[in-house]
Structures are given as C-alpha cells and as structure tokens.
Design a protein around this motif. Sequence first.
Motif, PDB file in Angstrom:
ATOM      1  N   GLY A 194       0.139 -39.285 -39.334  1.00 17.92           N
ATOM      2  CA  GLY A 194      -0.881 -38.624 -38.537  1.00 17.92           C
ATOM      3  C   GLY A 194      -2.198 -39.355 -38.435  1.00 17.92           C
ATOM      4  O   GLY A 194      -3.064 -38.961 -37.658  1.00 17.92           O
ATOM      5  N   GLU A 204      -3.532 -41.715 -31.036  1.00 19.68           N
ATOM      6  CA  GLU A 204      -2.695 -40.869 -30.184  1.00 19.68           C
ATOM      7  C   GLU A 204      -1.740 -41.684 -29.321  1.00 19.68           C
ATOM      8  O   GLU A 204      -0.634 -41.230 -29.005  1.00 19.68           O
ATOM      9  CB  GLU A 204      -3.576 -39.994 -29.278  1.00 19.68           C
ATOM     10  CG  GLU A 204      -4.406 -38.942 -30.006  1.00 19.68           C
ATOM     11  CD  GLU A 204      -3.580 -37.733 -30.434  1.00 19.68           C
ATOM     12  OE1 GLU A 204      -2.357 -37.735 -30.197  1.00 19.68           O
ATOM     13  OE2 GLU A 204      -4.167 -36.816 -31.017  1.00 19.68           O
ATOM     14  N   ARG A 220     -11.823 -29.079 -32.167  1.00 19.83           N
ATOM     15  CA  ARG A 220     -10.568 -29.284 -32.855  1.00 19.83           C
ATOM     16  C   ARG A 220     -10.812 -30.143 -34.084  1.00 19.83           C
ATOM     17  O   ARG A 220     -11.541 -31.136 -34.006  1.00 19.83           O
ATOM     18  CB  ARG A 220      -9.580 -29.969 -31.904  1.00 19.83           C
ATOM     19  CG  ARG A 220      -8.192 -30.148 -32.476  1.00 19.83           C
ATOM     20  CD  ARG A 220      -7.282 -30.757 -31.417  1.00 19.83           C
ATOM     21  NE  ARG A 220      -7.759 -32.085 -31.032  1.00 19.83           N
ATOM     22  CZ  ARG A 220      -7.262 -32.771 -29.998  1.00 19.83           C
ATOM     23  NH1 ARG A 220      -6.346 -32.234 -29.229  1.00 19.83           N
ATOM     24  NH2 ARG A 220      -7.723 -33.984 -29.726  1.00 19.83           N
ATOM     25  N   ARG A 224      -7.569 -34.895 -36.535  1.00 22.58           N
ATOM     26  CA  ARG A 224      -6.170 -35.066 -36.920  1.00 22.58           C
ATOM     27  C   ARG A 224      -6.056 -36.051 -38.076  1.00 22.58           C
ATOM     28  O   ARG A 224      -5.242 -35.868 -38.991  1.00 22.58           O
ATOM     29  CB  ARG A 224      -5.367 -35.551 -35.713  1.00 22.58           C
ATOM     30  CG  ARG A 224      -3.935 -35.901 -36.045  1.00 22.58           C
ATOM     31  CD  ARG A 224      -3.225 -36.490 -34.849  1.00 22.58           C
ATOM     32  NE  ARG A 224      -4.061 -37.346 -34.040  1.00 22.58           N
ATOM     33  CZ  ARG A 224      -4.431 -38.587 -34.376  1.00 22.58           C
ATOM     34  NH1 ARG A 224      -4.036 -39.090 -35.536  1.00 22.58           N
ATOM     35  NH2 ARG A 224      -5.173 -39.310 -33.576  1.00 22.58           N
ATOM     36  N   ARG A 274      -7.059 -34.281 -41.304  1.00 24.55           N
ATOM     37  CA  ARG A 274      -6.005 -33.333 -41.691  1.00 24.55           C
ATOM     38  C   ARG A 274      -4.820 -34.062 -42.285  1.00 24.55           C
ATOM     39  O   ARG A 274      -4.214 -33.593 -43.260  1.00 24.55           O
ATOM     40  CB  ARG A 274      -5.588 -32.510 -40.473  1.00 24.55           C
ATOM     41  CG  ARG A 274      -6.667 -31.544 -39.991  1.00 24.55           C
ATOM     42  CD  ARG A 274      -6.209 -30.748 -38.794  1.00 24.55           C
ATOM     43  NE  ARG A 274      -5.098 -29.862 -39.132  1.00 24.55           N
ATOM     44  CZ  ARG A 274      -4.477 -29.089 -38.244  1.00 24.55           C
ATOM     45  NH1 ARG A 274      -4.875 -29.087 -36.977  1.00 24.55           N
ATOM     46  NH2 ARG A 274      -3.493 -28.307 -38.613  1.00 24.55           N
TER      47      ARG A 274
END
Length: 347
Positions: free
Chosen positions: A88, A92, A297, A300, A303
């Motif tokens: 992750g 992207e 958001r 990523r 996280r």
Amino acid sequence: MKPRVYLDWNATTPLRAEARAAMAAAMDVFGNPSSVHAEGRAARALVERARGQVAQALGAEGADVVFTSGATEAAALALAGRGLLSAGVEHEAVLAWCDCSLVADSQGRVAVADPGRTALQLANSETGVMQDLPAGLAVSDLTQAFGKVAFAFNWLGCDMGLVSAHKLGGPKGIGALVLRRGLDFVPQLRGGGQEMGRRAGTENLIGIAGFGAAAEAAARDLADGVWDKVAELRNILELALSAQANETIFVGNGATRLPNTLYLVTPGWKGETQVMQMDLAGFAVSAGSACSSGKLRASRTLRAMGFDDGLAACGLRVSIGPQTTQDQVLRFAEAWGAQYRKARARV
C-alpha cells in the motif's frame, strides 16, 4: 511582502535552464523522427541523443530506454495484465495494476518473498523512505529517487524501472520505461514502429529533448554533492520543527530516506488544514491526506504503515531542493510553529 517559498519538490520541480534551452532548440527541429530525409534524421538524432543522456544518468543501456508520456504510462506498460504483488505504500499508478497484499512495517519498509512477481518502489514520494530492492525484482518505481540518490539501473537487478522527467527538472508529460537488456513486453499503443516497436506514436520531440538535458544536469548535480547539502538542510529543518512540537511524529526518520524529504504527523491537526495555513503564509507544501470529491481521505501510505485513520489524516510533507535556502526553511519552521501553537491553543 516576502516572496513565496516552494517546498513541494516531490510533487514537481522547477524547469532546469538546461532543459529549457534544449526544448527551445528542439522547437526548430520540425522533422518527423521516423522520416528518412535530412529533416527527419535531424529529429531522430535529437531523440537518440536524449535517450543516451537518460540512459547514462540511469546507468542503463540506451536501447533499453522507452520514452512514454510519463511514469504513469510506463507503469501501465510494465504492469498491465501481469498480476504482480505490491504494498500500500506504492504510488497509485502502480497499485492500479497490482495485488496489494504485501505488508509494510512501521518505517514503510516492505519484505519481499517473491521478487519476480513483485513491484517495489525505490523511494516513497510521501515519506521519502527508501527500500532495499531484492535481486530479480520485476518492476521498480524509480521516479522519486532518480536524480536525488546515486544508483545504477544495471546494478539494481530489476527487470523494469519507471521514471518521469518533471521530478528532476525536466518538462511534464514525458517519462520512460527502462528495461533490462533483452527483456521485452507486449506494447499497448500500436500502429507504428516508434520506440523500437514498443510504443507507437510520433515522439514528443520537445519533451524528450528537455528530459535528456534535465537527466544529464541532474546526474552532474548528484556527482557534485548537491544533494548532500540538501540533506543537511533537511536535517536543520527537522531539528527546528521538532524543537517546537515534541508530540509530532517524523515518519521514517529511523530509515534511510531521500535527502530532501520530511514527513511529519501532528496528532489532531489535519494535514489539509496545515497546507492551507502554510499556503496563506507563503509556503507551498503538501498533505499526506488527499482531497477526493470534497471529502478528506486519510493517507493510504500512512495507513499501510499501521497508522490509524486519525493520524493518517494529519500528515504534512515538506520536500526541498537545491534552490532551497537555510533562511527559507527556518522561516517555514517559524511560520509552522506559530500555526501549531494556535492549533494547540484551540484544543
């Protein structure tokens, strides 16, 4: 009023003078690089010169550099339909084509069990954390590391690498896929024999010329120790910020990082809020969190490193470059500290 300070070099970089000059000269070379007449040969010579410049800066063979519209297209060429594994913390453009099942530790490092089926970046765009690439790796995103740290593609041991011009002082809209010698792939854009039959379409001559010149200049800067000085400046900034907020987490400072990147998480202070406050104060920085359809958001990347959603929404990235000065980073630290104290006073 003091001039604005740009501290978002990982997002994009100022256009180098060398790239600007090469692009201006290329505008007068109007031939099609695929044409066999003199005008076409002149254009082809520019393309091949730039290919050699990029290859030399990368430590790769020139014939294995395939020009694309950027690292995103290079990722699609390298990854589409292969079902590779990734984590992750990847960009992207890589995650869009991969099975995101690998796990990153609290420093953002990823353990790889099957290199031949894995895509793993050399450096993370948010945290700056660098990976130890295993031999036989399928694909590596080299975009952030290229021009900032010393490496040679031929020594990395990976099959394919992704790079982009605008991260090292070149123009936007041009990048490359670099291949291990002898390796091939199924092209996505068909209809012409350009780029050795690997990527059809008339070459972006102006962008390619700028990319080549920028890559050559970036390699020269790296050899001259320019980025060592940037790392010293980054460390000065980190000390100045940490002295003002002992609760702030400096992400990845226990790992090897890019010399220019500082990523901080201050609990309870949204990254997007910090970006807006710093923008109003005259500083361009980025948040770890992203804005999508008007909704905040969590990052990523954070996280994936084990941060909860609350902390993952509080990231701020400061990325500096060779043009950044000590006065600028200390001014930023002062402005950031003032906003931090205001934020804490409201709690």
